[in-house]
Motif scaffolding. Structure first.
Motif, PDB file in Angstrom:
ATOM      1  N   HIS A   9       0.823  -1.208   0.000  1.00  0.00           N
ATOM      2  CA  HIS A   9       0.000   0.000   0.000  1.00  0.00           C
ATOM      3  C   HIS A   9       0.859   1.262   0.000  1.00  0.00           C
ATOM      4  CE1 HIS A   9       1.299   0.050   4.054  1.00  0.00           C
ATOM      5  NE2 HIS A   9       0.496   1.008   4.438  1.00  0.00           N
ATOM      6  N   LYS A  10       2.187   1.134   0.011  1.00  0.00           N
ATOM      7  CA  LYS A  10       3.051   2.301   0.079  1.00  0.00           C
ATOM      8  C   LYS A  10       3.475   2.822  -1.294  1.00  0.00           C
ATOM      9  CE  LYS A  10       4.559   3.597   3.363  1.00  0.00           C
ATOM     10  NZ  LYS A  10       4.231   4.439   4.501  1.00  0.00           N
ATOM     11  N   ASN A  41       8.620  -1.152   2.982  1.00  0.00           N
ATOM     12  CA  ASN A  41       7.680  -1.067   1.871  1.00  0.00           C
ATOM     13  C   ASN A  41       7.675   0.288   1.167  1.00  0.00           C
ATOM     14  OD1 ASN A  41       6.802  -3.660   1.675  1.00  0.00           O
ATOM     15  ND2 ASN A  41       5.270  -3.424   3.281  1.00  0.00           N
ATOM     16  N   GLY A 154       3.025   3.439  10.840  1.00  0.00           N
ATOM     17  CA  GLY A 154       4.462   3.463  10.625  1.00  0.00           C
ATOM     18  C   GLY A 154       4.778   4.947  10.464  1.00  0.00           C
ATOM     19  N   SER A 155       4.715   5.428   9.219  1.00  0.00           N
ATOM     20  CA  SER A 155       4.851   6.870   9.007  1.00  0.00           C
ATOM     21  C   SER A 155       3.584   7.610   9.432  1.00  0.00           C
ATOM     22  CB  SER A 155       5.119   7.144   7.530  1.00  0.00           C
ATOM     23  OG  SER A 155       3.991   6.785   6.753  1.00  0.00           O
ATOM     24  N   ALA A 156       2.488   6.878   9.605  1.00  0.00           N
ATOM     25  CA  ALA A 156       1.146   7.450   9.870  1.00  0.00           C
ATOM     26  C   ALA A 156       0.564   8.120   8.626  1.00  0.00           C
ATOM     27  CB  ALA A 156       1.149   8.407  11.056  1.00  0.00           C
ATOM     28  N   GLY A 157       0.999   7.651   7.443  1.00  0.00           N
ATOM     29  CA  GLY A 157       0.347   8.088   6.212  1.00  0.00           C
ATOM     30  C   GLY A 157      -1.012   7.414   6.075  1.00  0.00           C
ATOM     31  N   THR A 158      -1.022   6.094   6.205  1.00  0.00           N
ATOM     32  CA  THR A 158      -2.250   5.325   5.954  1.00  0.00           C
ATOM     33  C   THR A 158      -3.406   5.776   6.845  1.00  0.00           C
ATOM     34  OG1 THR A 158      -0.782   3.477   5.469  1.00  0.00           O
ATOM     35  CG2 THR A 158      -3.114   2.973   5.682  1.00  0.00           C
ATOM     36  N   GLN A 196       6.675  -5.717  11.165  1.00  0.00           N
ATOM     37  CA  GLN A 196       7.473  -4.912  10.243  1.00  0.00           C
ATOM     38  C   GLN A 196       6.587  -3.872   9.546  1.00  0.00           C
ATOM     39  OE1 GLN A 196      10.373  -7.074   7.975  1.00  0.00           O
ATOM     40  NE2 GLN A 196      10.535  -8.671   9.518  1.00  0.00           N
ATOM     41  N   GLY A 197       7.056  -2.623   9.547  1.00  0.00           N
ATOM     42  CA  GLY A 197       6.328  -1.527   8.882  1.00  0.00           C
ATOM     43  C   GLY A 197       5.653  -0.565   9.835  1.00  0.00           C
ATOM     44  N   ILE A 198       5.461  -0.980  11.093  1.00  0.00           N
ATOM     45  CA  ILE A 198       4.772  -0.080  12.047  1.00  0.00           C
ATOM     46  C   ILE A 198       5.611   0.060  13.319  1.00  0.00           C
ATOM     47  CG2 ILE A 198       2.549  -0.936  11.198  1.00  0.00           C
ATOM     48  CD1 ILE A 198       2.291  -2.063  14.241  1.00  0.00           C
ATOM     49  N   SER A 260       1.654  -6.938   9.480  1.00  0.00           N
ATOM     50  CA  SER A 260       0.932  -5.753   9.966  1.00  0.00           C
ATOM     51  C   SER A 260      -0.533  -5.787   9.531  1.00  0.00           C
ATOM     52  CB  SER A 260       1.610  -4.463   9.495  1.00  0.00           C
ATOM     53  OG  SER A 260       1.500  -4.315   8.101  1.00  0.00           O
ATOM     54  N   THR A 288      -1.903  -4.416   4.315  1.00  0.00           N
ATOM     55  CA  THR A 288      -0.802  -3.547   3.919  1.00  0.00           C
ATOM     56  C   THR A 288       0.173  -4.174   2.925  1.00  0.00           C
ATOM     57  OG1 THR A 288       0.058  -4.287   6.002  1.00  0.00           O
ATOM     58  CG2 THR A 288      -0.810  -2.068   5.931  1.00  0.00           C
ATOM     59  N   ASP A 289       0.491  -5.450   3.130  1.00  0.00           N
ATOM     60  CA  ASP A 289       1.311  -6.181   2.152  1.00  0.00           C
ATOM     61  C   ASP A 289       0.955  -7.657   2.300  1.00  0.00           C
ATOM     62  OD1 ASP A 289       2.653  -6.853   4.470  1.00  0.00           O
ATOM     63  OD2 ASP A 289       4.578  -5.996   3.882  1.00  0.00           O
TER      64      ASP A 289
END
Ligand SMILES: Cc1ncc(COP(=O)(O)O)c(C=O)c1O
Length: 393
Positions: A9-10, A41, A154-158, A196-198, A260, A288-289
């Motif tokens: 999703h990234k 990701n 993770g980045s808090a984009g989603t 992984q990712g968060i 995740s 997410t993946d």
């Protein structure tokens, strides 16, 4: 929800970030080397998008991320720089990017900071969810309204998609998730974990914490053992034979979940239990993946705990899926939101060069609205740019 190029999703977020920078003249693909700070990701997305747009793409990520991530980045033509540690060691990634910035031709596309990441998920992910909810209602699932959106940061984009959903439905709930092993927003906690990712041990710049209704924490071992349940034969048999899950659903779940994603699923179950939600309440979360990135992690799990047999698989359904508990939950009270916001100070003002005035400005939803409203301006600029290219080209 899951349907992303390269199985992550990234990728869309990486594309949006690069596109905005190019449109505004901050990146010139013929000159600049792109640096994608990532735990995997976003770097995979960056390598895929960046290399296809003609840029040198350098991905900075922790050395202990899954082997599959490194292989994929390199297969797209990206250059990998490994930093010490695992998922929650993002400070080490930041330190490396400051070092790389000394080269005047380097442009760092920091997903934890750039609003292009926020905007992609606010607009594209958010509106996609609204459209999907309407389609589901036509199939007799839910009423077309999304009651809650659950997303591990993770980045808090989603999680920014929740900001769009709250504009659509004022009483919509946004629930953020963290690993129990690294509960940063939950209680200023820290620690290594393997979702992984968060769970990157800081409050990110682009996270609208003032809009979040609850933070919940999920166990990393439950997320990994849950993924094994969804992706191995013994798990499929238990779900079909002992719990009556339709085979087609079992087959689909085997394809669309990563660690995740399972964390998000468990958070959605916790959300339903905590808020007492019922049949008509649609809860949306993100796959997410997928498992292709975690075969090596599953092999390690088997080496550590032994193979999952039928009895263990059935126990996992009861304990992990049905048995999610109502512990590790903090609601988004004014006091908690203030604490989540204040955490940003240490990373962003003390380490990464933001001013106190900029940080304070984030307390107002006007700041977030201004960034949301830029979507239409950026779209117009993109159309102009494409029209100009068509004429010249
Ligand atoms: C597998 C996985 N899950 C979840 C996330 C979190 O998404 P976001 O960075 O948009 O918060 C990421 C981010 O890289 C990820 O790679």
């Amino acid at each position: 929800m899951s349907a992303s190029p390269r199985g992550s999703h990234k990728v869309g977020a990486a594309y949006s970030v690069l596109l905005e920078k190019e449109l505004y003249g901050e990146v010139d693909p013929t000159v600049h080397k792109l640096v994608w700070p990532s735990t995997g990701n976003y770097g995979i997305g960056g390598a895929w998008v960046g290399c296809r747009m003609g840029c040198t793409s350098i991905v900075v990520l922790p050395e202990l991320m899954s082997r599959e991530r490194f292989e994929q980045i390199e297969s797209y033509g990206g250059i990998v720089i490994k930093t010490p540690g695992s998922e929650s060691n993002v400070k080490e990634i930041y330190d490396k990017t400051w070092e790389l910035r000394k080269d005047p031709d380097v442009r760092v596309l920091n997903q934890f900071e750039v609003m292009g990441n926020y905007r992609f998920h606010y607009y594209v992910t958010g509106n996609t969810i609204i459209e999907l909810a309407a389609q589901l209602a036509e199939q007799g699932i839910g009423t077309g309204k999304v009651t809650a959106y659950v997303s591990a940061m993770g980045s808090a984009g989603t999680i920014a998609a929740g900001d769009r959903l709250k504009q659509q439905w004022a009483d919509h709930l946004i629930v953020g998730l963290e690993p129990i092993q690294c509960p940063t927003l939950f209680n200023n906690g820290y620690g290594a974990h393997d979702i992984q990712g968060i769970g990157d041990k800081h409050a990110t710049w682009i996270h609208n914490v003032w809009n979040m209704d609850a933070i919940m924490c999920i166990d990393d071992i439950e997320s990994k053992k849950g993924l094994q349940l969804l992706t191995e034969e013994a798990g499929w048999r238990a779900m079909i034979d002992d719990f009556g899950v339709p085979e087609a659903d079992v087959q689909q779940m085997a394809r669309i979940f990563g660690i995740s994603g399972v964390c998000n699923l468990l958070g959605a179950i916790k959300t339903a239990k905590y808020y007492g939600l019922g049949r008509d309440d649609l809860i949306v979360t993100i796959c997410t993946d997928a498992i292709d990135r975690y075969r090596s992690v599953m092999a390690d799990l088997t080496a550590t705990y032994g193979a999952m047999d039928a009895r263990e698989a059935a126990a996992r359904v009861e304990w992990i899926i049905q048995g999610q508990k109502l512990d590790w939950i903090n609601e988004g009270t004014r006091a908690n939101r203030t604490q989540w916001h204040n955490l940003k100070y240490y990373t962003w003002v003390e380490q990464q060069g933001k001013s106190i005035e900029e940080l304070d400005a984030q307390k107002s939803q006007d700041w977030w609205r201004q960034h949301q409203e830029m979507v239409s301006k950026i779209d117009a600029k993109l159309l102009e740019y494409r029209a100009a290219q068509a004429v010249s080209g």
